[in-house]
Motif scaffolding. Structure first.
Motif, PDB file in Angstrom:
ATOM      1  N   ARG A 224      -5.905  40.433  93.173  1.00  8.78           N
ATOM      2  CA  ARG A 224      -6.657  40.490  91.717  1.00  8.78           C
ATOM      3  C   ARG A 224      -5.912  40.741  90.748  1.00  8.78           C
ATOM      4  O   ARG A 224      -5.653  40.201  89.803  1.00  8.78           O
ATOM      5  N   TYR A 225      -5.157  41.694  90.994  1.00  7.47           N
ATOM      6  CA  TYR A 225      -4.023  42.490  90.072  1.00  7.47           C
ATOM      7  C   TYR A 225      -2.958  41.330  89.596  1.00  7.47           C
ATOM      8  O   TYR A 225      -2.495  41.389  88.436  1.00  7.47           O
ATOM      9  N   THR A 226      -2.542  40.651  90.708  1.00 11.49           N
ATOM     10  CA  THR A 226      -1.663  39.409  90.200  1.00 11.49           C
ATOM     11  C   THR A 226      -2.280  38.342  89.756  1.00 11.49           C
ATOM     12  O   THR A 226      -1.357  37.545  89.417  1.00 11.49           O
ATOM     13  N   GLY A 227      -3.607  38.365  89.419  1.00  8.98           N
ATOM     14  CA  GLY A 227      -4.130  37.207  88.522  1.00  8.98           C
ATOM     15  C   GLY A 227      -4.625  36.127  89.769  1.00  8.98           C
ATOM     16  O   GLY A 227      -4.912  34.842  88.958  1.00  8.98           O
ATOM     17  N   ILE A 228      -4.739  36.405  90.718  1.00 11.20           N
ATOM     18  CA  ILE A 228      -5.418  35.469  91.720  1.00 11.20           C
ATOM     19  C   ILE A 228      -6.852  35.604  91.666  1.00 11.20           C
ATOM     20  O   ILE A 228      -7.348  36.614  91.570  1.00 11.20           O
ATOM     21  N   SER A 229      -7.554  34.643  91.488  1.00  9.27           N
ATOM     22  CA  SER A 229      -9.037  34.550  91.886  1.00  9.27           C
ATOM     23  C   SER A 229      -9.560  34.604  92.954  1.00  9.27           C
ATOM     24  O   SER A 229      -9.452  33.411  93.824  1.00  9.27           O
ATOM     25  N   VAL A 230      -9.823  35.794  93.088  1.00  5.26           N
ATOM     26  CA  VAL A 230     -10.472  36.055  94.648  1.00  5.26           C
ATOM     27  C   VAL A 230     -11.372  35.412  95.153  1.00  5.26           C
ATOM     28  O   VAL A 230     -11.612  34.752  96.381  1.00  5.26           O
ATOM     29  N   SER A 231     -12.474  35.025  94.101  1.00  6.34           N
ATOM     30  CA  SER A 231     -13.635  34.332  94.263  1.00  6.34           C
ATOM     31  C   SER A 231     -13.355  32.835  94.604  1.00  6.34           C
ATOM     32  O   SER A 231     -13.999  32.079  95.609  1.00  6.34           O
ATOM     33  N   LYS A 232     -12.326  32.298  94.077  1.00  3.60           N
ATOM     34  CA  LYS A 232     -12.026  31.068  94.094  1.00  3.60           C
ATOM     35  C   LYS A 232     -11.225  30.801  95.856  1.00  3.60           C
ATOM     36  O   LYS A 232     -11.573  29.806  96.322  1.00  3.60           O
ATOM     37  N   ILE A 233     -10.460  31.844  95.935  1.00  3.43           N
ATOM     38  CA  ILE A 233      -9.903  31.797  97.186  1.00  3.43           C
ATOM     39  C   ILE A 233     -10.657  31.885  98.317  1.00  3.43           C
ATOM     40  O   ILE A 233     -10.849  31.182  99.467  1.00  3.43           O
ATOM     41  N   LEU A 234     -11.929  32.727  98.057  1.00  3.28           N
ATOM     42  CA  LEU A 234     -12.836  32.745  99.175  1.00  3.28           C
ATOM     43  C   LEU A 234     -13.605  31.441  99.477  1.00  3.28           C
ATOM     44  O   LEU A 234     -13.798  31.063 100.640  1.00  3.28           O
ATOM     45  N   MET A 235     -14.093  30.958  98.220  1.00  2.00           N
ATOM     46  CA  MET A 235     -14.688  29.624  98.483  1.00  2.00           C
ATOM     47  C   MET A 235     -13.836  28.743  99.203  1.00  2.00           C
ATOM     48  O   MET A 235     -14.581  28.015 100.015  1.00  2.00           O
ATOM     49  N   LEU A 236     -12.677  28.483  98.724  1.00  2.00           N
ATOM     50  CA  LEU A 236     -11.804  27.397  99.163  1.00  2.00           C
ATOM     51  C   LEU A 236     -11.560  27.527 100.643  1.00  2.00           C
ATOM     52  O   LEU A 236     -11.497  26.668 101.275  1.00  2.00           O
ATOM     53  N   SER A 237     -11.234  28.913 101.050  1.00  2.89           N
ATOM     54  CA  SER A 237     -10.822  29.072 102.350  1.00  2.89           C
ATOM     55  C   SER A 237     -12.074  28.762 103.395  1.00  2.89           C
ATOM     56  O   SER A 237     -12.011  28.207 104.319  1.00  2.89           O
ATOM     57  N   MET A 238     -13.519  29.253 102.782  1.00  2.00           N
ATOM     58  CA  MET A 238     -14.663  28.876 103.689  1.00  2.00           C
ATOM     59  C   MET A 238     -14.739  27.561 103.657  1.00  2.00           C
ATOM     60  O   MET A 238     -14.881  26.795 104.677  1.00  2.00           O
ATOM     61  N   PHE A 239     -14.407  26.534 102.636  1.00  3.96           N
ATOM     62  CA  PHE A 239     -14.667  25.279 102.362  1.00  3.96           C
ATOM     63  C   PHE A 239     -13.762  24.372 103.406  1.00  3.96           C
ATOM     64  O   PHE A 239     -14.141  23.662 104.333  1.00  3.96           O
ATOM     65  N   LEU A 240     -12.433  24.774 103.526  1.00  2.00           N
ATOM     66  CA  LEU A 240     -11.330  24.303 104.309  1.00  2.00           C
ATOM     67  C   LEU A 240     -11.709  24.678 105.836  1.00  2.00           C
ATOM     68  O   LEU A 240     -11.724  23.790 106.802  1.00  2.00           O
ATOM     69  N   SER A 241     -12.341  25.949 106.046  1.00  2.00           N
ATOM     70  CA  SER A 241     -12.714  25.987 107.372  1.00  2.00           C
ATOM     71  C   SER A 241     -13.975  25.410 107.918  1.00  2.00           C
ATOM     72  O   SER A 241     -13.687  24.808 108.992  1.00  2.00           O
ATOM     73  N   GLY A 242     -14.569  25.120 107.025  1.00  2.00           N
ATOM     74  CA  GLY A 242     -16.078  24.412 107.505  1.00  2.00           C
ATOM     75  C   GLY A 242     -15.607  22.975 107.761  1.00  2.00           C
ATOM     76  O   GLY A 242     -15.974  22.198 108.638  1.00  2.00           O
ATOM     77  N   GLY A 243     -14.671  22.580 106.745  1.00  2.00           N
ATOM     78  CA  GLY A 243     -14.325  21.084 106.970  1.00  2.00           C
ATOM     79  C   GLY A 243     -13.497  20.948 108.067  1.00  2.00           C
ATOM     80  O   GLY A 243     -13.804  19.970 109.001  1.00  2.00           O
ATOM     81  N   PHE A 244     -12.635  21.717 108.509  1.00  2.00           N
ATOM     82  CA  PHE A 244     -11.848  21.498 109.947  1.00  2.00           C
ATOM     83  C   PHE A 244     -13.070  21.553 111.104  1.00  2.00           C
ATOM     84  O   PHE A 244     -12.734  20.826 112.091  1.00  2.00           O
TER      85      PHE A 244
END
Lengths: 352, 295
Positions: A224-244
């Motif tokens: 988070r301190y490096t400017g990464i949107s943790v929420s976005k990563i969380l959603m996207l990794s779940m989305f990819l995971s579900g997709g696969f």
């Protein structure tokens, strides 16, 4: 994977096979034949070997699905439901658009299935972000709801009364993937699984997005301190995971079954978790790891066919892998420093 | 309708037992996924032992024993070897699922329903006076000892958790394990005990599943362990709450059975209900947003 982890994996695999050997020796009336069938059988002819590869295909995909979410330190436990929903949607779309030529239908159906299964998983991510609902629990609950709803649809609206079991009618067999090693089940979906796995490997290891996932997984506060949107990563990794996961079910359906059968995917999701754990969340390692899981399953089946062991032996052996794979201090006598890299201690299971 | 109402309590009993087991591990800060597997293994071993010895008590003890053994295995793996308890729990479920079918085909040469005819039956108890009350009598009385035991266990657990030092310490471990450790409470010991207790209760749950039916079927728990886990969450980690949640889920199962028998409707929709209720509950309930997530 560093050398320590390799030895550790070798030990886990060896322990599982050793346990299997003991069980066979204890339960079989003709241990010699049974052991031979179990250990050599799956490789003895192209039919058995083709089936082994075929049953590894969905496991590779659920394995990488679990890898993505585990890398981001989110626990997608709804793999089972995402597999199931994806399969059903695939079958449904193959009926609706049965006039399409396969070459048009595949990309169309694949993207819809990927998105729907992905969204089912992303819903857990959304609930985590908006309402702070534990992802582990919400994905599990949503998965069960999805499974029961799909089951209800299969049993009522879409049932084939002549099937003699809870299954839908077949879709047009033009859509079935080409068989690679007839008469075995091995189908062209194998290449799809490899392509998906390899592209995920590239994304995870060579892209900024993959780096962000890994960083978030290792230390969300720092990310988070490096400017990464943790929420976005969380959603996207779940989305990819579900997709696969959805792909896993769909490819299995288009490759082997040609229709939706109740409970056909039993265990793909759970075993995918174990596959990812053995692979230590490395997408490419999911391939040998899935092959090993598929081998256990098929070895027990071949053993049951050629000798007197029960196919359920496979599950008890797989269970020993679940028992040992995350044990961090199993090898503390070898090396004082802890070996696990992408795995947090047991407290994360209840906190995330 | 009568059969539906009288079906609620017997449907609730196994769920309630397992949920009380899950309650202890939940309060100690562990999520015990293995309830399903413990129940299943106990369901098999209790009926097998009872059939061998023609003694229900030995059946109960065998069921509880095997379930506690499994709980100890979980404890050693997750607490001593620091394995992820969640993954170990999945392993327990997988193991129980395979092992029971394997033993069933080994001992009885059957993978389907195994019927134990010679087993002594569990008696139905009429509570004097109460069962004579019109209408209410048949609802409140006429259940098996096991059902009364489950309801009694709710109060016993409430007493243990809220009125004894042990319960106080256990909840402290779950709330903040570091603070508890610093206060001189052994986190390890309390978590291990909680696991053993969850083994005892899941074992009873397994007995409540197979012994009254005099049958064993592979996978007969059919998701009850998961529902029990969900009941713990819905019950907000409090025995009375867990009882209400189990009662709701017991009613849903009884309703599903009743509908299946009277109307030709897929019971699967109703089976999804416990999970849906819990999900909605979790979404609606006030959750403290974690710092940074949600931006």
């Amino acid at each position: 994977m560093n050398q320590f982890n390799v030895w550790r994996t070798v030990f886990i695999v060896g322990a599982a096979l050793g346990f299997g050997l003991c069980v066979i020796l204890l339960t079989s009336q003709e241990p010699g034949v049974a052991v031979h069938a179990f250990f050599v059988g799956p490789f003895s002819n192209t039919y058995f070997f083709g089936n082994l590869l075929a049953s590894a295909i969905p496991l590779v995909l659920t394995g990488v699905a679990a890898c993505v979410s585990f890398s981001a330190s989110v626990f997608n436990l709804g793999l089972e439901g995402q597999v199931y929903l994806g399969s059903f949607l695939g079958v449904f779309l193959a009926w609706r658009f049965e006039t399409f030529p396969p070459i048009v239908l595949y990309p169309f159906v694949f993207s819809i299935v990927f998105c729907c299964s992905g969204l089912l998983a992303a819903l857990s991510g959304y609930l985590k972000i908006k309402r702070n609902v534990n992802t582990l629990i919400s994905s599990l609950l949503i998965s069960y709801i999805a499974i029961y709803l799909v089951d209800a649809l299969i049993e009522t609206v879409f049932i084939d009364p002549n099937a003699g079991m809870a299954a839908t009618p077949y879709f047009s067999d033009r859509f079935l993937f080409a068989k690679l090693l007839p008469p075995s089940d091995l189908h062209a979906g194998l290449f799809l699984a490899l392509i998906f796995t390899f592209s995920l490997y590239l994304v995870m290891k060579k892209s900024v997005f993959g780096f962000e996932i890994a960083l978030t997984g290792k230390n969300p506060t720092f990310a988070r301190y490096t400017g990464i949107s943790v929420s976005k990563i969380l959603m996207l990794s779940m989305f990819l995971s579900g997709g696969f996961a959805g792909m896993a079910g769909m490819i299995d359906i288009f490759g082997i079954h040609g229709r939706m059968i109740r409970g056909f995917s039993n265990g793909y999701g759970w075993n995918g978790i174990a596959v990812a754990l053995i692979a230590r969340n490395q997408p490419l390692w999911a391939i040998p790891s899935a092959l090993f899981f598929a081998y256990l399953e098929n070895a027990a089946n071949v053993g049951a066919l050629l000798s007197d062991i029960t196919p359920e032996i496979a599950r008890t052996i797989q269970a020993t892998i679940f028992f040992t794979v995350t044990a961090e201090t199993l090898f503390s006598f070898v090396r004082k420093k802890k070996g696990g890299e992408a795995w947090k201690p047991s407290s994360t299971a209840s906190s995330r | 309708m009568e059969t539906f109402i009288n079906g609620i309590i017997p449907m609730m009993t196994p769920i309630l037992f397992a949920a009380l087991g899950g309650l202890f591990t939940h309060l100690s800060g562990l999520l015990n996924i293995g309830l399903e597997g413990m129940m299943l293994l106990s369901a098999f071993f209790s009926i097998y032992a009872a059939d061998l010895t023609h003694n229900l008590l030995i059946g109960f003890l065998a069921g509880i024993g095997i379930s506690v053994l499994l709980a100890l295995l979980m404890g050693v793996l997750s607490l001593n070897l620091r394995a992820n308890i969640f993954v170990v729990g999945l392993g327990v479920n997988l193991f129980a699922n395979g092992f029971t079918v394997m033993l069933a085909s080994l001992f009885f040469d059957s993978k389907g329903t195994i019927f134990f005819q010679n087993l002594p039956r569990l008696a139905y108890l009429e509570i004097p006076f109460i069962h004579q009350i019109p209408y209410l009598g048949s609802v409140l009385s006429g259940y098996r000892l096991l059902d009364y035991l489950a309801i009694g266990a709710v109060f016993l657990c409430a007493f243990i958790l809220y009125k004894t030092p042990y319960g106080y310490h256990l909840r402290a471990v779950g709330k903040d394990s570091k603070a508890a450790q610093n206060a001189g409470i052994s986190v390890y010991r309390h978590r291990m005990r909680a696991l053993v207790l969850s083994g005892v209760f899941s074992g009873l749950g397994g007995c409540a599943l197979s012994l009254p039916l005099q049958t064993f079927v592979g996978g007969m728990t059919n998701g009850r362990g998961w529902i029990a886990l969900v009941a713990v969450i819905l019950g907000r980690g409090n025995p009375i709450g867990v009882f209400y949640a189990s009662l709701i889920f017991g009613s849903a199962s009884a309703l599903a059975n009743w509908l299946q028998a009277s109307v030709s409707m897929s019971p699967k929709l109703l089976m999804a209900l416990p999970f849906l209720i819990t999900l909605l509950f979790l979404v609606v309930k006030k959750n403290k947003l974690e710092e940074g997530v949600g931006r």
